[in-house]
Design an enzyme around this catalytic site. Structure first.
Site, short mmCIF file in Angstrom:
data_model
loop_
_atom_site.label_atom_id
_atom_site.label_comp_id
_atom_site.label_asym_id
_atom_site.label_seq_id
_atom_site.Cartn_x
_atom_site.Cartn_y
_atom_site.Cartn_z
N HIS A 75 0.82 -1.22 0.00
CA HIS A 75 0.00 0.00 0.00
C HIS A 75 0.85 1.27 0.00
O HIS A 75 0.32 2.35 -0.21
CB HIS A 75 -1.02 -0.01 1.16
CG HIS A 75 -0.45 0.37 2.48
ND1 HIS A 75 -0.06 -0.55 3.42
CD2 HIS A 75 -0.21 1.59 3.03
CE1 HIS A 75 0.39 0.09 4.49
NE2 HIS A 75 0.32 1.38 4.28
N ASP A 120 -0.06 -7.56 1.78
CA ASP A 120 0.40 -6.16 1.75
C ASP A 120 1.94 -6.12 1.81
O ASP A 120 2.54 -5.73 2.80
CB ASP A 120 -0.22 -5.40 2.92
CG ASP A 120 -0.01 -3.89 2.80
OD1 ASP A 120 0.48 -3.43 1.75
OD2 ASP A 120 -0.35 -3.18 3.77
N SER A 213 4.08 2.95 8.06
CA SER A 213 3.67 1.95 7.09
C SER A 213 4.87 1.38 6.36
O SER A 213 5.78 2.12 5.98
CB SER A 213 2.76 2.58 6.04
OG SER A 213 1.44 2.55 6.48
#
Length: 263
Positions: A75, A120, A213
């Site tokens: 992502h 992910d 992230s």
């Protein structure tokens, strides 16, 4: 440096920096939150990467897994014009001797699903190999058959927001020690959003937050720091009573190996 191998077979190793054993040892006091985290010992998470756009804006973390490859979250949507910065601690300093690397190729997991956030994971092949040194060395990757039990204390690191409403991300690399949850425990918080491709940590007063992230969740295995999770998603307000959710490396290791072998 106890972690460097001076090989008795000349030319075979030439002082290698083994995985998961930083030359500068991490110190973890608060086993606490990046939201409630603490500053890391500079360069002690030697695989920590800052992914930056052309302006130098830090948008995601990542982990160096060997001199040619970095792993992060799908992502994060890394592009060829982004930069991979190694050996950074203080993002406000220009005197650190960081390595600013160019992206060679980007490999997003073919089954990444932005709705379920399954798979992910994304691999970046660097255009030129990183130089491994005291401040830059790779993390070990969890093996497919490794088991990391619920309750185990692990550590996440990054330059993510220290409060969800903070105006800016911190200059200094932060760390937080977090307990792993079983997926059964995690489903008590997140329900059926949790799949076998995810692993959860936190909910004990600490959490990863936006900007972390793609960064690492590492656990110690036989004395080496091992990448167990990739920061994936969590509460939009970084609530320290909610566990953060990470891509589960044991389930994704085979894809990593195949991708690296083929490229």
């Amino acid at each position: 440096m106890g972690h460097e191998v001076d090989s008795v077979l000349p030319g075979l190793f030439r002082r290698t920096y083994g995985c998961g054993r930083p030359a500068i040892s991490p110190v973890i006091t608060g086993y606490s939150r990046i939201v409630n985290g603490e500053e890391a010992v500079p360069h002690s998470w030697s695989w920590q990467v800052s992914l930056q756009d052309q302006t130098g804006f830090h948008f995601c973390g990542g982990s160096l897994i060997n001199e040619n490859w970095v792993v992060t979250a799908a992502h994060c949507n890394v592009k060829n014009y982004h930069r991979v910065v190694l050996g950074e601690h203080d993002r406000s300093s220009n005197s650190e001797g960081v390595q600013v690397m160019t992206v060679g190729q980007v490999f997003k997991h073919p089954r990444y699903n932005g709705f379920t956030i399954n798979n992910d994971i994304l691999l970046v092949k660097l255009a030129t190999p990183a130089t491994l040194n005291m401040r830059v060395s790779p993390v070990c990757l969890a093996e497919t058959d490794d088991v990391f039990e619920g309750g185990m204390k692990c550590v996440t690191s990054g330059w993510g927001l220290t409060r969800y409403n903070a105006a800016d991300t911190p200059a200094l690399l932060q760390q937080a020690a977090l307990p792993l949850l079983t997926n059964e425990q995690c489903k008590k918080f997140w329900g059926n959003k949790i799949s076998d491709l995810m692993i959860c940590a936190g909910a004990a007063g600490a959490s990863s937050c936006m900007g972390d992230s793609g960064g690492p969740l590492v656990c110690q295995k036989a004395g080496s720091w091992t990448l167990v999770g990739i920061v994936s998603w969590g509460s939009g307000t970084c609530t320290p009573t909610m566990p953060g959710v990470y891509a589960r490396v044991t389930e994704l290791r085979a894809w990593v190996d195949q991708t690296i072998a083929a490229n």
